[in-house]
Design a protein around this motif. Structure first.
Motif, PDB file in Angstrom:
ATOM      1  N   TRP A 113      35.327  41.999  45.323  1.00 62.08           N
ATOM      2  CA  TRP A 113      33.723  42.314  45.863  1.00 62.08           C
ATOM      3  C   TRP A 113      32.859  41.784  44.997  1.00 62.08           C
ATOM      4  CZ3 TRP A 113      32.052  40.069  50.414  1.00 62.08           C
ATOM      5  CH2 TRP A 113      30.605  40.169  50.632  1.00 62.08           C
ATOM      6  N   VAL A 114      32.319  42.915  43.927  1.00 61.80           N
ATOM      7  CA  VAL A 114      31.589  43.418  42.841  1.00 61.80           C
ATOM      8  C   VAL A 114      31.856  42.118  41.999  1.00 61.80           C
ATOM      9  CG1 VAL A 114      30.966  45.075  41.436  1.00 61.80           C
ATOM     10  CG2 VAL A 114      31.482  45.479  43.759  1.00 61.80           C
ATOM     11  N   THR A 116      40.725  49.346  46.921  1.00 65.44           N
ATOM     12  CA  THR A 116      39.509  49.787  45.675  1.00 65.44           C
ATOM     13  C   THR A 116      39.621  48.249  45.121  1.00 65.44           C
ATOM     14  OG1 THR A 116      41.354  50.510  44.391  1.00 65.44           O
ATOM     15  CG2 THR A 116      40.599  52.088  45.352  1.00 65.44           C
ATOM     16  N   LEU A 167      27.374  49.907  45.015  1.00 66.27           N
ATOM     17  CA  LEU A 167      28.897  49.045  44.590  1.00 66.27           C
ATOM     18  C   LEU A 167      29.279  48.971  43.382  1.00 66.27           C
ATOM     19  CD1 LEU A 167      29.048  46.633  47.540  1.00 66.27           C
ATOM     20  CD2 LEU A 167      30.305  49.291  47.504  1.00 66.27           C
ATOM     21  N   ILE A 168      28.648  48.851  42.959  1.00 69.22           N
ATOM     22  CA  ILE A 168      28.552  48.394  41.277  1.00 69.22           C
ATOM     23  C   ILE A 168      29.026  49.431  40.492  1.00 69.22           C
ATOM     24  CG2 ILE A 168      27.692  47.513  39.193  1.00 69.22           C
ATOM     25  CD1 ILE A 168      25.908  45.839  40.469  1.00 69.22           C
ATOM     26  N   ARG A 221      23.686  42.988  58.323  1.00 62.81           N
ATOM     27  CA  ARG A 221      24.821  42.948  57.232  1.00 62.81           C
ATOM     28  C   ARG A 221      25.846  43.826  57.579  1.00 62.81           C
ATOM     29  NH1 ARG A 221      26.126  39.126  54.053  1.00 62.81           N
ATOM     30  NH2 ARG A 221      27.051  39.631  51.975  1.00 62.81           N
ATOM     31  N   GLU A 239      23.555  42.210  49.852  1.00 61.79           N
ATOM     32  CA  GLU A 239      23.434  43.529  50.192  1.00 61.79           C
ATOM     33  C   GLU A 239      21.757  43.907  49.523  1.00 61.79           C
ATOM     34  OE1 GLU A 239      26.546  42.532  51.308  1.00 61.79           O
ATOM     35  OE2 GLU A 239      26.472  42.686  48.707  1.00 61.79           O
ATOM     36  N   PHE A 248      25.921  41.798  36.623  1.00 56.45           N
ATOM     37  CA  PHE A 248      25.119  42.762  36.271  1.00 56.45           C
ATOM     38  C   PHE A 248      26.088  42.302  34.432  1.00 56.45           C
ATOM     39  CE2 PHE A 248      29.203  43.956  38.275  1.00 56.45           C
ATOM     40  CZ  PHE A 248      29.775  44.227  37.601  1.00 56.45           C
ATOM     41  N   LEU A 256      34.095  44.305  32.142  1.00 53.44           N
ATOM     42  CA  LEU A 256      35.630  44.529  33.586  1.00 53.44           C
ATOM     43  C   LEU A 256      36.555  43.670  34.486  1.00 53.44           C
ATOM     44  CD1 LEU A 256      32.917  46.750  35.823  1.00 53.44           C
ATOM     45  CD2 LEU A 256      34.286  47.846  33.815  1.00 53.44           C
ATOM     46  N   LEU A 292      36.857  46.287  46.522  1.00 55.41           N
ATOM     47  CA  LEU A 292      35.945  46.893  46.194  1.00 55.41           C
ATOM     48  C   LEU A 292      35.619  46.199  45.237  1.00 55.41           C
ATOM     49  CD1 LEU A 292      33.675  49.659  46.934  1.00 55.41           C
ATOM     50  CD2 LEU A 292      34.113  49.219  44.331  1.00 55.41           C
ATOM     51  N   VAL A 293      36.027  45.975  43.844  1.00 54.34           N
ATOM     52  CA  VAL A 293      35.863  45.565  42.713  1.00 54.34           C
ATOM     53  C   VAL A 293      35.842  43.939  43.049  1.00 54.34           C
ATOM     54  CG1 VAL A 293      37.281  45.353  40.685  1.00 54.34           C
ATOM     55  CG2 VAL A 293      36.868  47.781  42.194  1.00 54.34           C
ATOM     56  N   ALA A 308      30.701  52.320  41.942  1.00 50.77           N
ATOM     57  CA  ALA A 308      31.735  52.628  42.462  1.00 50.77           C
ATOM     58  C   ALA A 308      32.983  52.011  41.757  1.00 50.77           C
ATOM     59  CB  ALA A 308      31.572  52.491  44.194  1.00 50.77           C
ATOM     60  N   ALA A 309      32.562  50.681  41.797  1.00 52.42           N
ATOM     61  CA  ALA A 309      33.323  48.971  40.971  1.00 52.42           C
ATOM     62  C   ALA A 309      33.474  50.513  39.227  1.00 52.42           C
ATOM     63  CB  ALA A 309      33.133  48.111  40.880  1.00 52.42           C
ATOM     64  N   ALA A 310      33.069  50.206  38.736  1.00 55.93           N
ATOM     65  CA  ALA A 310      32.566  50.599  36.942  1.00 55.93           C
ATOM     66  C   ALA A 310      33.443  51.942  37.489  1.00 55.93           C
ATOM     67  CB  ALA A 310      31.136  50.895  37.415  1.00 55.93           C
ATOM     68  N   TYR A 326      28.209  40.168  42.542  1.00 55.51           N
ATOM     69  CA  TYR A 326      26.749  40.453  41.410  1.00 55.51           C
ATOM     70  C   TYR A 326      27.067  40.077  40.306  1.00 55.51           C
ATOM     71  CZ  TYR A 326      27.314  43.296  46.022  1.00 55.51           C
ATOM     72  OH  TYR A 326      27.154  44.166  47.463  1.00 55.51           O
ATOM     73  N   ARG A 333      23.766  47.211  46.821  1.00 57.11           N
ATOM     74  CA  ARG A 333      23.850  47.072  45.564  1.00 57.11           C
ATOM     75  C   ARG A 333      24.920  47.471  43.929  1.00 57.11           C
ATOM     76  NH1 ARG A 333      20.958  42.442  45.823  1.00 57.11           N
ATOM     77  NH2 ARG A 333      19.313  43.042  44.175  1.00 57.11           N
TER      78      ARG A 333
END
Lengths: 280, 270
Positions: B78-79, B72, A18-19, B176, A10, B85, B91, B75-76, A21-23, B83, A15
């Motif tokens: 996926w991240v 939720t 979304l990060i 996307r 994305e 980070f 997490l 989403l979690v 939101a997840a956090a 990703y 990105r």
């Protein structure tokens, strides 16, 4: 970054969003409760916190919890090893059925896991009169707490080992057989070294569940203070008596146990270089 | 196939004997006890207003909680998978917390947070929302319990997704969002259903984390497992066994149905 990589991810703002939101979800759902355990326990100061942990009833609860876990975890570990060997080294009729039976306790409410033993061994249960005649106590005593805990934590070690041993195959064991090694020898020097991390995590998770079990144990224990109260039950008693700080002080012991379990899981994954995403 | 490795008889014997003694015989005993009550009383117990109200709350709150966990959790997962980070591993480790934290501890803690004077409950109360001692509290506790099931079921599937299909779709000019909605999500549906079901099944039987936050008012915030406990405390073993048997039948039927659906989806996928 190559252009093909670009189309499969994305844009940066999305990105980051979304990060974030997840956090936020993990922080609000999971981290906040964990912090709250310690905050509530220390709300009225360290002195009260330490005093609550020194209570005699808290200690007898800790001892009973250790005893129940100390008996039920080895039993389920033995079962886990046996079941994993059976379903990963052999193909036989009814194997799929056996696998779903191993998972069965996951679908059973902890309260029902306690109830079944009351129906069998309780005063009005099938074996109740016979047990009373011979002066054997199972329900409202340690044996009841142990068997209820065994039921609830039954699949944990097996569940952790089966996917692991399945993915490793049996080539090495078969090679050992052709070299003339016996069953125990193969298990000890070929299988065990390659599953030790998974086994360790399975045992740990089983242990965390055993020490923290509430519903099943609550049904069979009878809540006799200083006698049949495990740590989670002791927490309930304190909480219902509005001794909140003391309840949370005892809860910190179990929360620390959970943290240690999670920490060792991360470590095991790091060391073994694979991620075990087993279902629990 | 010839059995090369030793230990078949020993492990088969021990596994089946242990499984039978610890799980099967007790469960069969429960069903025999329940069956001995008689058909007429079965109906009477299961259709009493208190049982029906508890069943509605248990299944309704479990369903909604599993649904929220799915959204939720998607989403979690996926991240965490896609990703890179700082703090990702931390997490990721946190996700398992509800598995490892004893339910009674979760129960009193969630109550403390969502009670009208708690960290979050305080703010909700300002808007006239009462979370603890309300069905909303049951829903919150069940979401906490079910969340990791969805994440942990989705993660390995997401890791195995090949990026070729996504690339192909992008080359063909799909945006996307379209790629996610039309290409990625359909591939995740079977895992999402499994995660949802595991969370749902676990929530139906959950006791420890709910009893503190729910307030346990009959007809209002009483869940089925609690109803079983209260029947036991009144020495109504028959009624407790009937409610338990009813719960188990529904849970097993549910898991069986989802299994069937799963196989169909898998088959279509191929």
């Amino acid at each position: 970054m190559s252009s093909t990589h670009h189309v499969t991810t994305e844009s940066k703002p999305v990105r980051l969003l979304l990060i974030a939101a997840a956090a936020f979800i993990l922080g609000l759902f999971l981290l906040l409760p964990l912090v709250a355990v310690f905050a509530e326990a220390l709300r009225r100061g360290w002195e009260l916190f330490l005093a609550s942990l020194k209570e005699e009833e808290a200690w007898s609860a800790v001892k009973l919890t250790l005893m129940a876990a100390g008996l039920s975890v080895p039993l389920n570990t033995l079962f886990g090893l046996s079941a994993a060997w059976l379903v990963t080294k052999f193909r036989f009729r009814g194997r799929a059925f056996l696998l779903s039976l191993i998972d069965l306790p996951f679908a059973v409410s902890p309260v029902i896991a306690g109830l079944v033993w009351v129906l069998l061994f309780g005063a009005h249960g099938w074996f109740g009169p016979w047990l009373a005649e011979h002066d054997i106590r199972i329900i409202f005593a340690l044996p009841g707490i142990v068997i209820a805990t065994v039921f609830v934590t039954f699949p944990f070690v097996a569940r952790e080992l089966i996917p692991l041993m399945e993915s490793q195959g049996s080539d090495q064991e078969e090679a050992a057989v052709t070299l003339g090694a016996g069953g125990w020898r193969i298990f000890r020097s070929v299988t065990l070294p390659s599953i030790k991390w998974g086994l360790m995590y399975g045992v740990l998770l089983c242990n965390a569940r055993a020490m923290g079990e509430f519903g099943a144990v609550s049904v069979v224990s009878g809540h006799i203070r200083g006698e049949t109260n495990t740590l989670p039950l002791h927490i309930e008693v304190l909480y219902n008596e509005y001794q909140f700080s003391a309840a949370f002080a005892c809860a910190t012991i179990l929360a620390l146990l959970a943290l240690v379990t999670l920490g060792i899981k991360s470590l095991v994954e790091h060391l073994s270089g694979h991620s075990s995403n087993g279902r629990h | 196939m010839k059995r090369v490795l030793p230990g078949f008889g020993l492990t088969m014997g021990f596994t089946v004997a242990y499984l039978g003694l610890v799980v099967l015989i007790p469960l069969v005993a429960l069903f025999i006890k329940a069956a001995g009550i008689g058909w007429h009383e079965w109906l009477e117990i299961l259709t009493s207003p208190r049982v029906l109200a508890a069943a509605k709350l248990t299944f309704g709150a479990s369903f909604c909680a599993a649904l929220l966990s799915s959204v939720t959790g998607l989403l979690v997962a996926w991240v965490l998978v896609r990703y890179e980070f700082p703090g990702r591993r931390f997490l990721d480790g946190m996700v398992d917390l509800p598995f490892a934290l004893p339910t009674a501890v979760a129960g009193i803690t969630l109550t403390a947070i969502y009670a009208p004077n708690g960290w979050i409950g305080e703010h909700l109360a300002k808007h006239g929302i009462q979370a603890a001692y309300n069905p909303l509290g049951v829903f919150i506790a069940l979401t906490f319990i079910g969340f990791p099931f969805v994440v942990r079921t989705l993660q390995p599937v997401m890791e195995d997704l090949g990026k070729e299909v996504e690339e192909a779709a992008a080359t063909l000019g799909a945006g996307r969002w379209t790629v996610f909605w039309r290409v990625i999500l359909p591939m995740l549906v079977p895992a999402l259903i499994t995660g949802f079901t595991l969370a749902f099944a676990r929530a139906i039987g959950e006791y420890g984390s709910v009893v503190f936050i729910s307030g346990n008012l009959p007809m209002k915030t009483e869940i089925l497992p609690l109803l079983i406990v209260s029947q036991l405390e009144q020495f109504k073993y028959g009624a407790a066994a009937v409610i338990a048997a009813g719960m188990l039948i529904v849970s097993f039927a549910l898991l069986f149905l989802i299994n069937l659906l799963q196989r169909r989806l898998d088959w279509q996928h191929r």
